[in-house]
Design a protein around this motif. Structure first.
Motif, PDB file in Angstrom:
ATOM      1  N   THR A  28       0.846  -1.192   0.000  1.00 46.72           N
ATOM      2  CA  THR A  28       0.000   0.000   0.000  1.00 46.72           C
ATOM      3  C   THR A  28       0.882   1.242   0.000  1.00 46.72           C
ATOM      4  O   THR A  28       1.961   1.251   0.594  1.00 46.72           O
ATOM      5  N   ILE A  29       0.400   2.245  -0.700  1.00 42.63           N
ATOM      6  CA  ILE A  29       1.088   3.536  -0.753  1.00 42.63           C
ATOM      7  C   ILE A  29       0.083   4.591  -0.319  1.00 42.63           C
ATOM      8  O   ILE A  29      -0.988   4.723  -0.915  1.00 42.63           O
ATOM      9  N   SER A  30       0.432   5.314   0.696  1.00 44.14           N
ATOM     10  CA  SER A  30      -0.395   6.434   1.129  1.00 44.14           C
ATOM     11  C   SER A  30       0.166   7.697   0.498  1.00 44.14           C
ATOM     12  O   SER A  30       1.376   7.926   0.515  1.00 44.14           O
ATOM     13  N   ILE A  31      -0.708   8.497  -0.071  1.00 50.54           N
ATOM     14  CA  ILE A  31      -0.270   9.764  -0.655  1.00 50.54           C
ATOM     15  C   ILE A  31      -0.478  10.845   0.394  1.00 50.54           C
ATOM     16  O   ILE A  31      -1.597  11.094   0.834  1.00 50.54           O
ATOM     17  N   SER A  32       0.620  11.433   0.794  1.00 49.29           N
ATOM     18  CA  SER A  32       0.587  12.458   1.823  1.00 49.29           C
ATOM     19  C   SER A  32       0.743  13.832   1.179  1.00 49.29           C
ATOM     20  O   SER A  32       1.649  14.054   0.387  1.00 49.29           O
ATOM     21  N   VAL A  33      -0.152  14.715   1.520  1.00 47.65           N
ATOM     22  CA  VAL A  33      -0.099  16.079   1.001  1.00 47.65           C
ATOM     23  C   VAL A  33      -0.517  17.026   2.124  1.00 47.65           C
ATOM     24  O   VAL A  33      -1.407  16.710   2.919  1.00 47.65           O
ATOM     25  N   LYS A  34       0.167  18.133   2.210  1.00 48.31           N
ATOM     26  CA  LYS A  34      -0.194  19.122   3.232  1.00 48.31           C
ATOM     27  C   LYS A  34      -1.630  19.569   3.006  1.00 48.31           C
ATOM     28  O   LYS A  34      -2.082  19.720   1.867  1.00 48.31           O
ATOM     29  N   ASP A  35      -2.332  19.778   4.104  1.00 47.60           N
ATOM     30  CA  ASP A  35      -3.736  20.184   4.009  1.00 47.60           C
ATOM     31  C   ASP A  35      -3.903  21.438   3.162  1.00 47.60           C
ATOM     32  O   ASP A  35      -4.816  21.515   2.338  1.00 47.60           O
ATOM     33  N   SER A  36      -3.017  22.395   3.339  1.00 51.52           N
ATOM     34  CA  SER A  36      -3.153  23.645   2.593  1.00 51.52           C
ATOM     35  C   SER A  36      -3.021  23.410   1.083  1.00 51.52           C
ATOM     36  O   SER A  36      -3.767  23.990   0.292  1.00 51.52           O
ATOM     37  N   LEU A  37      -2.117  22.525   0.682  1.00 49.21           N
ATOM     38  CA  LEU A  37      -1.943  22.221  -0.744  1.00 49.21           C
ATOM     39  C   LEU A  37      -3.138  21.424  -1.272  1.00 49.21           C
ATOM     40  O   LEU A  37      -3.631  21.684  -2.372  1.00 49.21           O
ATOM     41  N   ARG A  38      -3.620  20.466  -0.494  1.00 47.55           N
ATOM     42  CA  ARG A  38      -4.789  19.686  -0.904  1.00 47.55           C
ATOM     43  C   ARG A  38      -5.999  20.596  -1.095  1.00 47.55           C
ATOM     44  O   ARG A  38      -6.719  20.496  -2.087  1.00 47.55           O
ATOM     45  N   HIS A  39      -6.211  21.503  -0.166  1.00 49.91           N
ATOM     46  CA  HIS A  39      -7.335  22.431  -0.258  1.00 49.91           C
ATOM     47  C   HIS A  39      -7.185  23.322  -1.487  1.00 49.91           C
ATOM     48  O   HIS A  39      -8.154  23.554  -2.213  1.00 49.91           O
ATOM     49  N   LYS A  40      -5.973  23.799  -1.732  1.00 55.39           N
ATOM     50  CA  LYS A  40      -5.714  24.652  -2.896  1.00 55.39           C
ATOM     51  C   LYS A  40      -6.021  23.906  -4.194  1.00 55.39           C
ATOM     52  O   LYS A  40      -6.685  24.445  -5.085  1.00 55.39           O
ATOM     53  N   ARG A  41      -5.559  22.671  -4.299  1.00 50.89           N
ATOM     54  CA  ARG A  41      -5.795  21.874  -5.504  1.00 50.89           C
ATOM     55  C   ARG A  41      -7.279  21.619  -5.719  1.00 50.89           C
ATOM     56  O   ARG A  41      -7.787  21.708  -6.834  1.00 50.89           O
ATOM     57  N   LEU A  42      -7.984  21.292  -4.655  1.00 45.21           N
ATOM     58  CA  LEU A  42      -9.422  21.037  -4.785  1.00 45.21           C
ATOM     59  C   LEU A  42     -10.192  22.292  -5.178  1.00 45.21           C
ATOM     60  O   LEU A  42     -11.101  22.238  -5.997  1.00 45.21           O
ATOM     61  N   LYS A  43      -9.837  23.408  -4.595  1.00 46.59           N
ATOM     62  CA  LYS A  43     -10.506  24.660  -4.945  1.00 46.59           C
ATOM     63  C   LYS A  43     -10.280  25.009  -6.413  1.00 46.59           C
ATOM     64  O   LYS A  43     -11.175  25.514  -7.073  1.00 46.59           O
ATOM     65  N   ASN A  44      -9.074  24.712  -6.909  1.00 52.15           N
ATOM     66  CA  ASN A  44      -8.774  24.995  -8.308  1.00 52.15           C
ATOM     67  C   ASN A  44      -9.575  24.096  -9.249  1.00 52.15           C
ATOM     68  O   ASN A  44      -9.875  24.491 -10.372  1.00 52.15           O
ATOM     69  N   ARG A  45      -9.903  22.898  -8.811  1.00 54.48           N
ATOM     70  CA  ARG A  45     -10.691  21.983  -9.645  1.00 54.48           C
ATOM     71  C   ARG A  45     -12.154  22.394  -9.687  1.00 54.48           C
ATOM     72  O   ARG A  45     -12.757  22.471 -10.739  1.00 54.48           O
ATOM     73  N   SER A  46     -12.721  22.566  -8.503  1.00 53.87           N
ATOM     74  CA  SER A  46     -14.145  22.889  -8.445  1.00 53.87           C
ATOM     75  C   SER A  46     -14.546  23.197  -7.011  1.00 53.87           C
ATOM     76  O   SER A  46     -14.129  22.509  -6.075  1.00 53.87           O
ATOM     77  N   VAL A  47     -15.363  24.203  -6.866  1.00 54.97           N
ATOM     78  CA  VAL A  47     -15.848  24.580  -5.540  1.00 54.97           C
ATOM     79  C   VAL A  47     -16.725  23.468  -4.974  1.00 54.97           C
ATOM     80  O   VAL A  47     -16.678  23.176  -3.778  1.00 54.97           O
ATOM     81  N   GLU A  48     -17.492  22.798  -5.843  1.00 55.47           N
ATOM     82  CA  GLU A  48     -18.350  21.703  -5.385  1.00 55.47           C
ATOM     83  C   GLU A  48     -17.505  20.566  -4.806  1.00 55.47           C
ATOM     84  O   GLU A  48     -17.834  20.015  -3.761  1.00 55.47           O
ATOM     85  N   ASN A  49     -16.419  20.200  -5.513  1.00 57.69           N
ATOM     86  CA  ASN A  49     -15.531  19.158  -5.003  1.00 57.69           C
ATOM     87  C   ASN A  49     -14.937  19.564  -3.666  1.00 57.69           C
ATOM     88  O   ASN A  49     -14.809  18.744  -2.760  1.00 57.69           O
ATOM     89  N   TYR A  50     -14.569  20.814  -3.552  1.00 62.26           N
ATOM     90  CA  TYR A  50     -13.984  21.304  -2.313  1.00 62.26           C
ATOM     91  C   TYR A  50     -14.988  21.174  -1.170  1.00 62.26           C
ATOM     92  O   TYR A  50     -14.662  20.666  -0.101  1.00 62.26           O
ATOM     93  N   ASN A  51     -16.212  21.608  -1.399  1.00 63.27           N
ATOM     94  CA  ASN A  51     -17.240  21.541  -0.355  1.00 63.27           C
ATOM     95  C   ASN A  51     -17.548  20.091   0.033  1.00 63.27           C
ATOM     96  O   ASN A  51     -17.735  19.783   1.208  1.00 63.27           O
ATOM     97  N   ASP A  52     -17.569  19.201  -0.963  1.00 58.79           N
ATOM     98  CA  ASP A  52     -17.790  17.779  -0.679  1.00 58.79           C
ATOM     99  C   ASP A  52     -16.646  17.209   0.152  1.00 58.79           C
ATOM    100  O   ASP A  52     -16.869  16.429   1.081  1.00 58.79           O
TER     101      ASP A  52
END
Length: 96
Positions: A28-52
Motif C-alpha cells: 500500500t502507498i499512502s499519498i501524503s499532502v499538506k492540508d493547505s496544498l490539498r485544499h488549494k488543488r481542490l478549490k482549483n478543480r471545483s468549488v463543489e468538489n472542495y465543499n464535498d
C-alpha cells in the motif's frame, strides 16, 4: 492479480484503510499532502468538489495515521518532478 499481464499494477482505492481493504494488496502507498496544498488543488478543480471534501474529511484517517498503516508514503509536493522522483523510489523498492 491474475488478470494483469504486467508485473506491477496500481489501483486507487478511496478510503482503503477506513474500509479495511489493505489486506487485498501486496503493498500500500499512502499519498501524503499538506492540508493547505490539498485544499488549494481542490478549490482549483471545483468549488463543489472542495465543499464535498470538507464534509467527507471527518470520515477519513489523517495523513499520520495513513502513513503508519501504509507500506510506503508518497509525498505529493508542489513540484511535480519531486513527487515523481519520490514515486520512482517507491517503485524501485517494490520491484527490487
Amino acid at each position: 492479480k491474475e488478470n494483469y499481464k504486467q508485473s506491477l499494477a496500481f489501483i486507487e482505492v478511496p478510503l482503503l484503510f477506513e474500509s479495511n481493504l489493505q489486506k487485498h494488496f501486496d503493498y500500500t502507498i499512502s499519498i501524503s499532502v499538506k492540508d493547505s496544498l490539498r485544499h488549494k488543488r481542490l478549490k482549483n478543480r471545483s468549488v463543489e468538489n472542495y465543499n464535498d471534501m470538507i464534509k467527507l474529511e471527518k470520515y477519513q484517517l489523517n495523513n499520520q495515521e495513513k502513513a503508519i498503516r501504509a507500506d510506503f508514503v508518497l509525498n505529493s509536493l508542489e513540484n511535480d518532478d519531486d513527487t515523481l522522483a519520490n514515486l520512482n523510489s517507491i517503485i524501485k523498492a517494490i520491484v527490487k
